[in-house]
Design a protein around this motif. Structure first.
Motif, short mmCIF file in Angstrom:
data_model
loop_
_atom_site.label_atom_id
_atom_site.label_comp_id
_atom_site.label_asym_id
_atom_site.label_seq_id
_atom_site.Cartn_x
_atom_site.Cartn_y
_atom_site.Cartn_z
N ALA A 183 0.84 -1.20 0.00
CA ALA A 183 0.00 0.00 0.00
C ALA A 183 0.87 1.25 0.00
O ALA A 183 0.58 2.24 -0.70
CB ALA A 183 -0.91 -0.01 1.23
N ARG A 184 1.95 1.23 0.80
CA ARG A 184 2.87 2.37 0.84
C ARG A 184 3.53 2.58 -0.52
O ARG A 184 3.80 3.72 -0.93
CB ARG A 184 3.94 2.12 1.91
CG ARG A 184 4.82 3.34 2.18
CD ARG A 184 5.89 3.04 3.22
NE ARG A 184 5.30 2.77 4.53
CZ ARG A 184 5.32 1.58 5.13
NH1 ARG A 184 5.89 0.53 4.51
NH2 ARG A 184 4.78 1.41 6.31
N GLY A 186 2.12 2.02 -3.32
CA GLY A 186 1.14 2.50 -4.30
C GLY A 186 0.44 1.42 -5.08
O GLY A 186 -0.23 1.72 -6.07
N ARG A 191 -3.66 -0.85 -1.49
CA ARG A 191 -4.18 0.38 -0.87
C ARG A 191 -5.67 0.22 -0.54
O ARG A 191 -6.14 0.67 0.51
CB ARG A 191 -3.97 1.56 -1.83
CG ARG A 191 -2.50 1.94 -2.00
CD ARG A 191 -2.35 3.08 -3.02
NE ARG A 191 -3.03 4.28 -2.56
CZ ARG A 191 -2.48 5.19 -1.73
NH1 ARG A 191 -1.25 5.01 -1.28
NH2 ARG A 191 -3.16 6.26 -1.37
N TYR A 194 -5.99 -2.29 2.41
CA TYR A 194 -5.43 -1.70 3.63
C TYR A 194 -6.42 -0.69 4.22
O TYR A 194 -6.63 -0.65 5.43
CB TYR A 194 -4.10 -1.03 3.30
CG TYR A 194 -3.41 -0.41 4.49
CD1 TYR A 194 -2.63 -1.17 5.34
CD2 TYR A 194 -3.51 0.96 4.73
CE1 TYR A 194 -1.97 -0.60 6.43
CE2 TYR A 194 -2.86 1.55 5.82
CZ TYR A 194 -2.10 0.76 6.66
OH TYR A 194 -1.46 1.34 7.74
#
Length: 706
Positions: A183-184, A186, A191, A194
């Motif tokens: 998620a961090r 991208g 994402r 999460y």
């Protein structure tokens, strides 16, 4: 194992349109998963399912969380393929045929556009246009290659991962770390998932916690939760936060009192029952009192919900089981499961309020609810209400009257249902009829057909002497078959022999004969005094020799028997005197009058002479003894069917006795009476002071005891 950087590269590659080496794996593995789900559904529901949503089919999306668009609930996109359930069969006889299920996967992305694979009812996957079978890949290996979140998905599937905190080596921790890293970086699908998992966001944060996370998460202190609740309340977001999935118990206990203190603002309303259910789940202090205080508003909220969600909310709000709540839910729909079933509901304020709502909305339930309150001991329903219920109740429902106390007017209302519910009143009234005053009983049962009264014979109290005396005329008039349950006392016997009743039963002689043959079953038990009366009545006038012989042979105390037969022993009819003497001799009563004994000997003399003449022609009886077989169960502990059979008589003796019986059947006697055994005959010879020799042939052919 792929690295996080590798998954980021995979996502970028997928977005650019580049394809993996084998483009069919997504389609084949998706169709295999769909077939497995369909077969499970078939085993559970006996049919296939056309809707992908109802089936629970969810193929992997693209790494950026996108899916190809579809139309219709039988289609759903994966990443480069759209899966569609084309047809499902409903005929159970052909459910395993190939055509019973048809589905397809159609390529829509670069490199697969136009590619179409089909699935049949036997799980075979092939190319649509050529029918060429497609080899099955290792779908588990493909899933791990295609799904960047496979470790997270496996952990959630096995452990749920809504608790925590977890050890660093726990699968949920590893799955959360993968999810957060992607998620961090991208990755779209990461994402999205999460953002939808608050526990992951709290345990592996990638940004500062929001007030919602502080309130509903796992780790915040009570002070921090309270501060977050205040912040959310000022911003108008507290309700939305509480209703979001996975708000933990500690957060609910902080937030719900703030929301529910303004009860009228949320109840009734679309979120009322959900908030009350969350309060119960969180074991919020005062939750039960809250329901009692605001019962009316909660009941209104229940009625605002459609029937398909109402039962679920009732279960969650009250904690009662679905089975227990089903009668209440049915009542809210205007259906009544029965007084006994509804009567098992817990008498909580909300339940009572909802029953009152059901009564208002469905007027036909009003008498039923009133009777329910009577069953619960709250208040007694009026007779008018009870009658309204008997008019509208189904025949099966009438049985609920057994749960109530029936007064005489209510019993009459039950009897009125006889015309449409044949036989139902009998089973309902039987617990009361044995104690009803006779006059009330006769009037109550007047509308019932006579044949139905027979079903009640054990429940009319006819075994009670006083009731039998009061009801005997009614029994004779309404249903003579009830006589077999009637206790015969002296007054009852006198009524049965009265002119009005003997005329209805075929005459005095027939009534007496039936009563004296108590074993015939037409009449009930006869008391000793009534027997004495019947004996005296039977011997009045000119009784037949057969009747006299029957009575004289009965087990009556000797002195009483001689008193009873005193008149017939002096009868001018010689056959009557002979019959009385024979009966006394047979039962070993002393003091038989000489004249009566002589009458018997004169009556039997011609028959004995006839037998003697036949015996002289046949010759002396062969040696041997005839044993009378034991029939029935006596004192012997060996059951009758297991007792040893007596030895058969010697064949010559049996042949001799058969010939004697055949040739002597026409031997005449004055009264055609029965021949006594030799002991009784000897007793009469002594009483008469003369002898009539007992034929030796008759003695030889007589049966002896075992």
């Amino acid at each position: 194992m792929a690295t996080i950087a590798g998954w980021v590269l995979l996502a970028a590659t997928a977005a650019s349109g580049a394809q993996p080496t084998d483009v069919t794996h997504e389609a084949v593995c998706g169709l295999k998963a769909l077939f497995t789900l369909e077969r499970s559904h078939l085993q559970e529901k006996d049919r296939y399912e056309l809707s992908t949503e109802k089936l629970g089919f969810l193929p992997l999306p693209c790494p950026d969380a996108t899916r190809p668009p579809t139309s219709g609930d039988n289609s759903l996109g994966g990443c480069r393929f759209v899966f569609t359930i084309l047809a499902v069969g409903q005929d159970l006889e052909s459910i395993n045929a190939p055509e019973a299920l048809r589905a397809e996967a159609v390529g829509v992305g670069l490199g697969v556009k136009g590619l179409r694979l089909v699935l049949d009812g036997q799980g075979r996957i092939s190319r649509a246009h050529t029918g060429t079978p497609i080899p099955e890949p290792d779908c588990e290996a493909w899933r791990r290659e295609a799904d960047p979140l496979w470790r997270y998905h496996d952990a959630v599937s096995e452990h749920d991962c809504t608790g925590g905190p977890y050890d660093p080596s726990h699968p949920c921790t590893q799955g959360f770390e993968d999810l957060a890293a992607l998620a961090r970086a991208g990755v779209g699908v990461a994402r999205k998932e999460y953002a939808e998992h608050p526990t992951a966001r709290e345990l592996v944060p990638i940004e500062p916690p929001t007030p919602a996370m502080s309130l509903c998460g796992l780790l915040a202190s009570p002070e921090r939760r309270a501060h977050a609740a205040d912040t959310l309340e000022r911003g108008g977001q507290l309700l939305t936060t509480v209703l979001a999935p996975r708000c933990h118990t500690e957060g609910l206990r902080v937030a719900l009192p703030r929301i529910l203190r303004r009860f009228g603002a949320v109840c009734p309303g679309e979120h009322c029952l959900e908030l009350l259910a969350l309060a119960r789940d969180a074991q919020l202090p005062g939750q039960a009192e809250l329901l009692r205080t605001h019962t009316s508003q909660v009941a209104d909220a229940v009625l605002q919900h459609p029937s398909d969600t109402r039962l679920e909310y009732l279960h969650r709000v009250t904690g009662l089981s679905y089975v227990d709540l089903s009668p209440l839910d049915q009542a809210l729909e205007g259906k009544w499961e029965g007084l006994r079933q509804v009567g098992q509901l817990k008498r909580e304020p909300l339940v009572l309020a909802l029953l009152e709502r059901a009564r208002r909305v469905h007027p036909e339930l009003a008498p039923r609810v009133a009777l329910l309150h009577e069953l619960w001991g709250r208040e007694t329903a009026s007779d008018a209400t009870f009658r309204a219920w008997t008019v509208s109740a189904t025949c099966g429902e009438l049985g609920d009257a057994r749960e109530l106390n029936l007064t005489l007017p209510r019993m009459r209302f039950i009897v009125e249902t006889q015309t449409r519910c044949q036989g139902s009143p009998v089973g309902i009234l039987e617990r009361y009829t044995a104690t009803l005053p006779p006059r009330d009983l006769m009037k109550l049962l007047e509308p019932l057909p006579a044949e139905h009264l027979v079903w009640m014979r054990a429940h009319l109290g006819l075994d009670d002497p006083k009731r039998a005396e009061a009801l005997v005329d009614w029994v004779v008039d309404r249903q003579p078959k009830l006589l077999e349950a009637l206790r015969i006392t002296v007054p009852v016997a006198q009524r049965l022999l009265s002119p009005r009743n003997v005329d209805r039963q075929g005459g005095r002689v027939k009534v007496l004969e039936s009563l004296l043959r108590g074993y015939s079953g037409k009449y009930g038990p006869i008391e000793a005094d009534a027997w004495r009366l019947l004996y005296k009545e039977a011997l009045q006038g000119t009784p037949s020799p057969e009747l006299v012989r029957d009575l004289a042979s009965r087990r009556i105390p000797p002195e009483e028997k001689k008193t009873l037969l005193a008149g017939v022993l002096r009868s001018p009819d010689v056959c009557v005197r002979a019959a009385a003497a024979a009966g006394l001799a047979e039962t070993k009563v002393d003091g038989i009058p000489r004249d009566a004994a002589r009458a018997y000997l004169e009556e039997i003399r011609p028959r004995f002479l006839c037998i003697q003449r036949i015996a002289e022609r046949l010759g002396s009886p062969p040696p041997g003894k005839r044993i009378f077989p034991l029939i029935g169960c006596g004192a012997d502990p060996v059951p009758a069917l297991e007792q040893p059979k007596p030895p058969p008589p010697p064949q010559p003796l049996e042949d001799y006795c058969s010939r004697l019986g055949e040739e002597s059947k026409d031997c005449w006697s004055a009264c055609d009476g029965i021949v006594l055994d030799e002991e009784a005959h000897s007793r009469l010879e002594t009483a008469a002071g003369e002898s009539v020799p007992y034929p030796a042939a008759h003695r030889a052919c007589a049966y002896n005891g075992p």
